[in-house]
Design a protein around this motif. Structure first.
Motif, PDB file in Angstrom:
ATOM      1  N   TYR B 155       0.839  -1.195   0.000  1.00  0.00           N
ATOM      2  CA  TYR B 155       0.000   0.000   0.000  1.00  0.00           C
ATOM      3  C   TYR B 155       0.879   1.252   0.000  1.00  0.00           C
ATOM      4  N   TYR B 156       0.794   2.018  -1.078  1.00  0.00           N
ATOM      5  CA  TYR B 156       1.597   3.234  -1.207  1.00  0.00           C
ATOM      6  C   TYR B 156       0.872   4.439  -0.619  1.00  0.00           C
ATOM      7  N   GLY B 157      -0.459   4.379  -0.621  1.00  0.00           N
ATOM      8  CA  GLY B 157      -1.214   5.515  -0.114  1.00  0.00           C
ATOM      9  C   GLY B 157      -1.075   6.709  -1.027  1.00  0.00           C
ATOM     10  N   CYS B 158      -1.290   7.890  -0.454  1.00  0.00           N
ATOM     11  CA  CYS B 158      -1.338   9.054  -1.341  1.00  0.00           C
ATOM     12  C   CYS B 158      -0.055   9.850  -1.385  1.00  0.00           C
ATOM     13  N   GLN B 159       0.412  10.347  -0.250  1.00  0.00           N
ATOM     14  CA  GLN B 159       1.320  11.490  -0.304  1.00  0.00           C
ATOM     15  C   GLN B 159       2.779  11.169  -0.644  1.00  0.00           C
ATOM     16  N   ILE B 160       3.179   9.903  -0.752  1.00  0.00           N
ATOM     17  CA  ILE B 160       4.564   9.706  -1.208  1.00  0.00           C
ATOM     18  C   ILE B 160       4.657   9.707  -2.729  1.00  0.00           C
ATOM     19  N   VAL B 161       3.541   9.489  -3.402  1.00  0.00           N
ATOM     20  CA  VAL B 161       3.600   9.540  -4.872  1.00  0.00           C
ATOM     21  C   VAL B 161       2.823  10.724  -5.450  1.00  0.00           C
ATOM     22  N   ARG B 162       2.155  11.485  -4.597  1.00  0.00           N
ATOM     23  CA  ARG B 162       1.402  12.638  -5.089  1.00  0.00           C
ATOM     24  C   ARG B 162       1.616  13.834  -4.173  1.00  0.00           C
ATOM     25  N   PRO B 163       1.679  15.062  -4.634  1.00  0.00           N
ATOM     26  CA  PRO B 163       1.740  15.421  -6.045  1.00  0.00           C
ATOM     27  C   PRO B 163       3.145  15.283  -6.644  1.00  0.00           C
ATOM     28  N   PHE B 164       4.158  15.077  -5.788  1.00  0.00           N
ATOM     29  CA  PHE B 164       5.530  14.975  -6.307  1.00  0.00           C
ATOM     30  C   PHE B 164       5.896  13.502  -6.421  1.00  0.00           C
ATOM     31  N   ALA B 165       5.987  13.003  -7.634  1.00  0.00           N
ATOM     32  CA  ALA B 165       6.414  11.611  -7.799  1.00  0.00           C
ATOM     33  C   ALA B 165       7.900  11.617  -8.080  1.00  0.00           C
ATOM     34  N   LEU B 166       8.705  11.579  -7.016  1.00  0.00           N
ATOM     35  CA  LEU B 166      10.140  11.755  -7.179  1.00  0.00           C
ATOM     36  C   LEU B 166      10.889  10.451  -7.386  1.00  0.00           C
TER      37      LEU B 166
END
Lengths: 195, 301
Positions: B155-166
């Motif tokens: 489960y990646y969830g939201c804020q580690i890939v959004r809005p900055f997908a680094l």
């Protein structure tokens, strides 16, 4: 009996400065170029609970439906997951618009009293300002006392389980240099007032 | 390579096992993590709903402390933030500091140390560091007890890939699935992996928050996952701690263990369960593991 208010407004009833204020506060001027495609509403995992979907909120902000927007449940349901922001073909920072609306509503005090979400924000804010860190157990306990006292018995089993596993610390956390932190926050506050 | 570590409030409370397992895994890999001295709250979601500039100021203090504490490495200071909310707010504040020069000037007068170039601090999520700096090969070298037969929903969830997908793709991230394979386990194809857990809505609007978590858990169950791994203390708490409440509304849900991804790495590395904080889980994972090793023994026999 609840007072009836018109659902359709004449231009004179709208607040033309509202959009400008929200654009400034959210840093998202592209709000004005929304094409009303509704991608944000379909990406949003919470739109099915909202009184106005994100697409409608953007349209209403743009037109100046200040009262309706600030009183909406939508802005409090936004969990800041950024799904809308990532999908928007016009690069509107919808999540930041929702944050700007929350701040506006809290400042104007238009949300219902004892409504848990702004109360949580306030508790969080006050604790961090005072101590520099947040102790979840304390904030949650105070939130329930202030807004949902009847739910406390139902939550006590979970609280006890967390306590036994060392996940519900009773000692509040804090930083050493609280004065330094307050100096930092005061600088920002002063400018806020000067604006 | 050395790193500074920003725990954030949850890793000292409900997410203690995240801190324990993270530190244990990095220790076992021989990578020192120094905790950022006197760090303060990152200024996350709730704070930003009251005052955005103050939230950025809070994050700026942490960045200034990081700069002062150093751990300079190739000119860049690496700051690890395990909580998704902290990770995002630190990144957001850093961008704000870099673009709003008036704000930066105001801040530089009151922040500890002298704030040089805020852009030289690299804010990193531990998943990124483990997969891209340490590398899957190196992790594989440390695996002592491959988790054969274990089906894992990441489960990646939201804020580690959004809005900055680094470091991963925002729509279909896969770093954790690769990691799961490295540990000998089997990643479960789970399309809801970046769907929001509702954050604090589980507490403030239970009917809404519980349903979001029910959807996530039900889909993981349907796809045969033995457990879920997460990268964020709030996601872990939502998915794990509310399962009794969710089951009262939706009885078709069986108990599903929810671990921090660092706990799973530690298990595969054969680290002692207590060092990984496994005893803090509300839904124990040992039963599943025992059943699995029994099946494995049968298969071998």
């Amino acid at each position: 009996m609840a007072s009836l208010e018109p659902r359709i407004h004449y231009e004179a009833d709208l607040d033309p400065s509202f959009a400008r204020e929200i654009i400034a506060s959210s840093g998202s001027p592209s709000l004005m170029s929304c094409i009303q495609c509704g991608t944000c509403s379909s990406a949003c995992p919470l739109s099915l609970y909202m009184d106005y979907t994100p697409r409608r909120i953007i349209a209403m902000v743009r037109e100046g439906f200040k009262k309706e927007v600030l009183r909406s449940r939508t802005i409090w349901l936004c969990a800041s997951c950024y799904a809308c922001t990532v999908e928007c073909p016009k690069q509107i920072r919808i999540t930041d618009v929702m944050y700007a609306l929350k701040r506006y509503a809290i400042r104007e005090g238009v949300h219902p009293p004892r409504f848990p979400i702004p109360v949580l924000a306030r508790l969080f804010y006050d604790t961090v300002r005072r101590r520099g860190r947040l102790t979840e157990s304390w904030v949650v306990a105070r939130l329930y006392l202030q807004t949902m006292p009847l739910r406390i018995p139902g939550m006590s089993t979970l609280g006890w389980k967390l306590l036994r596993r060392g996940r519900f610390p009773l000692l509040p956390e804090g930083i050493r240099d609280r004065r330094g932190l307050q100096r930092v926050l005061r600088v920002v506050e002063r400018r806020e007032v000067a604006r | 390579m050395s790193y500074l570590y920003f725990p954030g409030c949850s890793l000292k409370g409900t997410g203690r096992a995240y801190e324990e397992s993270l530190l244990a895994v990095f220790r076992a890999l021989g990578i020192p993590l120094a905790e950022l001295a006197d760090w303060n709250c990152c200024g996350a979601t709730a704070y930003m709903s009251i005052d955005e500039r103050q939230a950025f100021a809070l994050a700026a203090r942490n960045l200034a402390l990081a700069e002062a504490q150093g751990a300079s490495d190739n000119g860049a200071i690496q700051l690890i933030a395990p909580c998704s909310a902290c990770y995002l707010v630190l990144l957001k504040a850093q961008r704000h500091l870099m673009t709003d020069t008036a704000f930066r000037q105001e801040m530089s007068g009151v922040l500890p140390g002298n704030m040089g170039d805020p852009g030289q601090i690299r804010i990193r999520h531990p998943l990124d560091v483990l997969v891209h700096d340490v590398g899957l090969q190196e992790i594989a070298r440390h695996v002592r007890q491959p988790l054969r037969g274990l089906k894992v929903a990441s489960y990646y969830g939201c804020q580690i890939v959004r809005p900055f997908a680094l470091f991963d793709r925002p729509h279909d991230p896969s770093t954790m699935d690769d990691l799961v394979r490295t540990l000998g386990a089997e990643p479960v194809d789970w399309p809801l992996k970046t769907h929001c857990c509702g954050g604090s809505l589980t507490g403030t609007m239970p009917e809404v928050g519980l349903r979001l978590n029910y959807l996530l858990l039900r889909e993981a169950q349907r796809r045969g996952a033995d457990l879920i791994i997460t990268v964020c203390p709030l996601c872990q708490f939502n998915l794990e701690a509310y399962q009794d409440f969710i089951r009262r509304r939706y009885p078709d849900l069986a108990p599903m263990p929810v671990l921090f991804f660092t706990q799973l790495i530690g298990m595969a590395m054969g680290l002692p369960p207590r060092e990984l904080g496994l005893q803090r889980l509300l839904i124990p994972v040992e039963g599943r593991m025992a059943a699995l090793s029994k099946e494995g023994a049968h298969a071998r026999a």
